[in-house]
Design a protein around this motif. Structure first.
Motif, PDB file in Angstrom:
ATOM      1  N   LEU A 123       0.854  -1.180   0.000  1.00  0.00           N
ATOM      2  CA  LEU A 123       0.000   0.000   0.000  1.00  0.00           C
ATOM      3  C   LEU A 123       0.898   1.241   0.000  1.00  0.00           C
ATOM      4  O   LEU A 123       2.106   1.126   0.240  1.00  0.00           O
ATOM      5  N   PRO A 124       0.351   2.430  -0.247  1.00  0.00           N
ATOM      6  CA  PRO A 124       1.181   3.627  -0.237  1.00  0.00           C
ATOM      7  C   PRO A 124       1.957   3.767   1.070  1.00  0.00           C
ATOM      8  O   PRO A 124       1.441   3.439   2.143  1.00  0.00           O
ATOM      9  N   PRO A 125       3.195   4.252   1.003  1.00  0.00           N
ATOM     10  CA  PRO A 125       4.053   4.324   2.197  1.00  0.00           C
ATOM     11  C   PRO A 125       3.689   5.494   3.111  1.00  0.00           C
ATOM     12  O   PRO A 125       4.287   6.567   3.053  1.00  0.00           O
ATOM     13  N   LEU A 126       2.732   5.276   3.975  1.00  0.00           N
ATOM     14  CA  LEU A 126       2.345   6.296   4.945  1.00  0.00           C
ATOM     15  C   LEU A 126       3.356   6.312   6.092  1.00  0.00           C
ATOM     16  O   LEU A 126       4.346   5.584   6.090  1.00  0.00           O
ATOM     17  N   ASP A 127       3.095   7.134   7.098  1.00  0.00           N
ATOM     18  CA  ASP A 127       3.939   7.121   8.290  1.00  0.00           C
ATOM     19  C   ASP A 127       3.845   5.754   8.977  1.00  0.00           C
ATOM     20  O   ASP A 127       2.875   5.008   8.784  1.00  0.00           O
ATOM     21  N   ASP A 128       4.823   5.448   9.791  1.00  0.00           N
ATOM     22  CA  ASP A 128       4.921   4.163  10.465  1.00  0.00           C
ATOM     23  C   ASP A 128       3.699   3.927  11.362  1.00  0.00           C
ATOM     24  O   ASP A 128       3.487   4.649  12.333  1.00  0.00           O
ATOM     25  N   PRO A 129       2.881   2.890  11.068  1.00  0.00           N
ATOM     26  CA  PRO A 129       1.699   2.645  11.905  1.00  0.00           C
ATOM     27  C   PRO A 129       2.070   2.174  13.315  1.00  0.00           C
ATOM     28  O   PRO A 129       1.319   2.418  14.257  1.00  0.00           O
ATOM     29  N   PHE A 130       3.214   1.533  13.468  1.00  0.00           N
ATOM     30  CA  PHE A 130       3.642   1.072  14.790  1.00  0.00           C
ATOM     31  C   PHE A 130       3.995   2.266  15.671  1.00  0.00           C
ATOM     32  O   PHE A 130       3.571   2.342  16.835  1.00  0.00           O
ATOM     33  N   ALA A 131       4.756   3.205  15.121  1.00  0.00           N
ATOM     34  CA  ALA A 131       5.124   4.397  15.885  1.00  0.00           C
ATOM     35  C   ALA A 131       3.899   5.252  16.177  1.00  0.00           C
ATOM     36  O   ALA A 131       3.754   5.805  17.272  1.00  0.00           O
ATOM     37  N   THR A 132       2.997   5.356  15.196  1.00  0.00           N
ATOM     38  CA  THR A 132       1.765   6.121  15.404  1.00  0.00           C
ATOM     39  C   THR A 132       0.922   5.486  16.496  1.00  0.00           C
ATOM     40  O   THR A 132       0.379   6.170  17.370  1.00  0.00           O
ATOM     41  N   ALA A 133       0.825   4.160  16.466  1.00  0.00           N
ATOM     42  CA  ALA A 133       0.060   3.452  17.496  1.00  0.00           C
ATOM     43  C   ALA A 133       0.672   3.666  18.867  1.00  0.00           C
ATOM     44  O   ALA A 133      -0.044   3.899  19.848  1.00  0.00           O
ATOM     45  N   ASP A 134       1.984   3.588  18.971  1.00  0.00           N
ATOM     46  CA  ASP A 134       2.659   3.828  20.249  1.00  0.00           C
ATOM     47  C   ASP A 134       2.246   5.175  20.833  1.00  0.00           C
ATOM     48  O   ASP A 134       1.870   5.285  22.002  1.00  0.00           O
ATOM     49  N   PRO A 145      -8.669   2.239  29.139  1.00  0.00           N
ATOM     50  CA  PRO A 145      -7.953   1.070  28.625  1.00  0.00           C
ATOM     51  C   PRO A 145      -8.709   0.368  27.493  1.00  0.00           C
ATOM     52  O   PRO A 145      -8.198  -0.592  26.907  1.00  0.00           O
ATOM     53  N   VAL A 146      -9.919   0.829  27.196  1.00  0.00           N
ATOM     54  CA  VAL A 146     -10.752   0.175  26.185  1.00  0.00           C
ATOM     55  C   VAL A 146     -10.476   0.825  24.824  1.00  0.00           C
ATOM     56  O   VAL A 146     -10.960   1.925  24.533  1.00  0.00           O
ATOM     57  N   ILE A 147      -9.694   0.150  24.012  1.00  0.00           N
ATOM     58  CA  ILE A 147      -9.225   0.715  22.746  1.00  0.00           C
ATOM     59  C   ILE A 147      -9.432  -0.304  21.628  1.00  0.00           C
ATOM     60  O   ILE A 147      -8.947  -1.438  21.710  1.00  0.00           O
ATOM     61  N   PHE A 148     -10.129   0.113  20.582  1.00  0.00           N
ATOM     62  CA  PHE A 148     -10.372  -0.721  19.397  1.00  0.00           C
ATOM     63  C   PHE A 148      -9.555  -0.165  18.239  1.00  0.00           C
ATOM     64  O   PHE A 148      -9.580   1.039  17.986  1.00  0.00           O
ATOM     65  N   VAL A 149      -8.850  -1.046  17.522  1.00  0.00           N
ATOM     66  CA  VAL A 149      -8.031  -0.639  16.386  1.00  0.00           C
ATOM     67  C   VAL A 149      -8.543  -1.302  15.114  1.00  0.00           C
ATOM     68  O   VAL A 149      -8.611  -2.537  15.029  1.00  0.00           O
ATOM     69  N   ASP A 150      -8.914  -0.487  14.120  1.00  0.00           N
ATOM     70  CA  ASP A 150      -9.200  -0.975  12.765  1.00  0.00           C
ATOM     71  C   ASP A 150      -7.889  -0.865  12.000  1.00  0.00           C
ATOM     72  O   ASP A 150      -7.438   0.224  11.662  1.00  0.00           O
ATOM     73  N   MET A 151      -7.250  -2.015  11.734  1.00  0.00           N
ATOM     74  CA  MET A 151      -5.974  -2.051  11.018  1.00  0.00           C
ATOM     75  C   MET A 151      -6.239  -2.347   9.553  1.00  0.00           C
ATOM     76  O   MET A 151      -6.460  -3.486   9.156  1.00  0.00           O
ATOM     77  N   HIS A 152      -6.205  -1.299   8.738  1.00  0.00           N
ATOM     78  CA  HIS A 152      -6.544  -1.404   7.320  1.00  0.00           C
ATOM     79  C   HIS A 152      -5.263  -1.708   6.544  1.00  0.00           C
ATOM     80  O   HIS A 152      -4.434  -0.824   6.318  1.00  0.00           O
ATOM     81  N   ALA A 153      -5.089  -2.967   6.163  1.00  0.00           N
ATOM     82  CA  ALA A 153      -3.820  -3.367   5.567  1.00  0.00           C
ATOM     83  C   ALA A 153      -4.006  -4.530   4.607  1.00  0.00           C
ATOM     84  O   ALA A 153      -4.958  -5.297   4.710  1.00  0.00           O
ATOM     85  N   GLU A 154      -3.059  -4.649   3.691  1.00  0.00           N
ATOM     86  CA  GLU A 154      -3.083  -5.711   2.685  1.00  0.00           C
ATOM     87  C   GLU A 154      -2.465  -6.997   3.213  1.00  0.00           C
ATOM     88  O   GLU A 154      -3.005  -8.090   3.010  1.00  0.00           O
TER      89      GLU A 154
END
Length: 267
Positions: A123-134, A145-154
């Motif tokens: 997919l297009p090279p966006l910013d690092d999703p791991f660093a953004t998630a951190d 503490p209740v966090i839902f993540v929609d990880m849109h990835a190929e």
């Protein structure tokens, strides 16, 4: 807390499936929060319009997430900054990205945070999703503490990797984008619910919601092709329902949801 998540809504058939079945699912499953991915919901299958955004909310969605087709319908720029229940990938690059990368809603006495991330493999090279998630998770956990993540990835590996990376820090990581529901639902380390892909909500025929001829043609000749959304009346709805402990934020149960001609809804 019980969360109902519905995968990528594709075209008119997908919107109609939401309007028909989401009220029934909410009645029978009794979720406290409902999240719907709407990044393919326009009639052409790319992006979202203000009208469809409102239709998804009217049908029962509390939050609408997006993905790599976020900006494909230019109308979005006219309303995204006022759409407080619309979440686009948080790792789009730049300082002044329109809209929200995450949002929160009050659910009884608890708070639910919803984050949208986009992968970078194939997919297009966006910013690092791991660093953004951190960055986001550290900030959000100060409040809930209740966090839902929609990880849109190929790549399935990237989806699993983000779930492993965030396990114990988020309640759920559910993948979107590939439009095919996987059967690997699980709770990682008794903490974080995971499903590689929730599947799509749209037409059952064609290829991933698109008419077959143009997709096959591109495989045969490797020339650009305009993909058209399949308009077959038969529909599919894919998603999952997740139970979460409000105090710890840990998931306790995840179950897939699937409605199609081979799996008709009982009610």
């Amino acid at each position: 807390m019980r969360i109902l998540f519905i995968g990528d809504v594709v075209g008119n058939v997908g919107v109609e499936m939401i309007q028909t079945y989401l009220p029934k699912l909410k009645r029978d499953l009794k979720p406290q929060a409902t999240i719907v991915n709407g990044e393919n919901s326009t009639p052409v299958g790319r992006g979202i319009s203000q009208k469809i955004y409102k239709q998804l909310l009217a049908s029962g969605a509390d939050v609408v997430t997006m993905g790599n087709h976020t900006w494909d319908n230019k109308e979005l720029f006219e309303f995204i900054d006022d759409a407080t229940k619309l979440v686009r990938p948080a790792n789009f690059p730049g300082k002044d990205v329109p809209g929200l990368g995450w949002t929160k809603l009050r659910v009884n006495q608890a708070t639910l945070a919803v984050i949208n991330l986009q992968g970078r493999v194939f997919l297009p090279p966006l910013d690092d999703p791991f660093a953004t998630a951190d960055r986001l998770v550290d900030e959000i956990r100060k409040e809930t503490p209740v966090i839902f993540v929609d990880m849109h990835a190929e790549a399935t590996s990237e989806k699993r990797a983000i779930a492993e990376y965030l396990k114990g820090r988020v309640s759920a990581v559910v993948g979107t984008h590939t439009h095919v529901q996987t059967s690997d639902e699980q709770i990682i380390d008794h903490q974080t619910a995971f499903l590689t892909d929730a599947g799509m909500t749209g037409p059952t025929s064609g290829i991933l919601g698109m008419q077959s001829a143009s997709v096959i043609g591109r495989f045969l000749n490797q020339r650009p092709a305009r993909y058209e959304v399949e308009t077959n009346d038969a529909g599919i709805l894919g998603g999952c329902v997740i139970d979460i402990n409000d105090e710890t934020g840990h998931a306790t149960k995840i179950k897939r949801v699937l409605i199609d001609p081979a799996h008709p809804y009982d009610n």
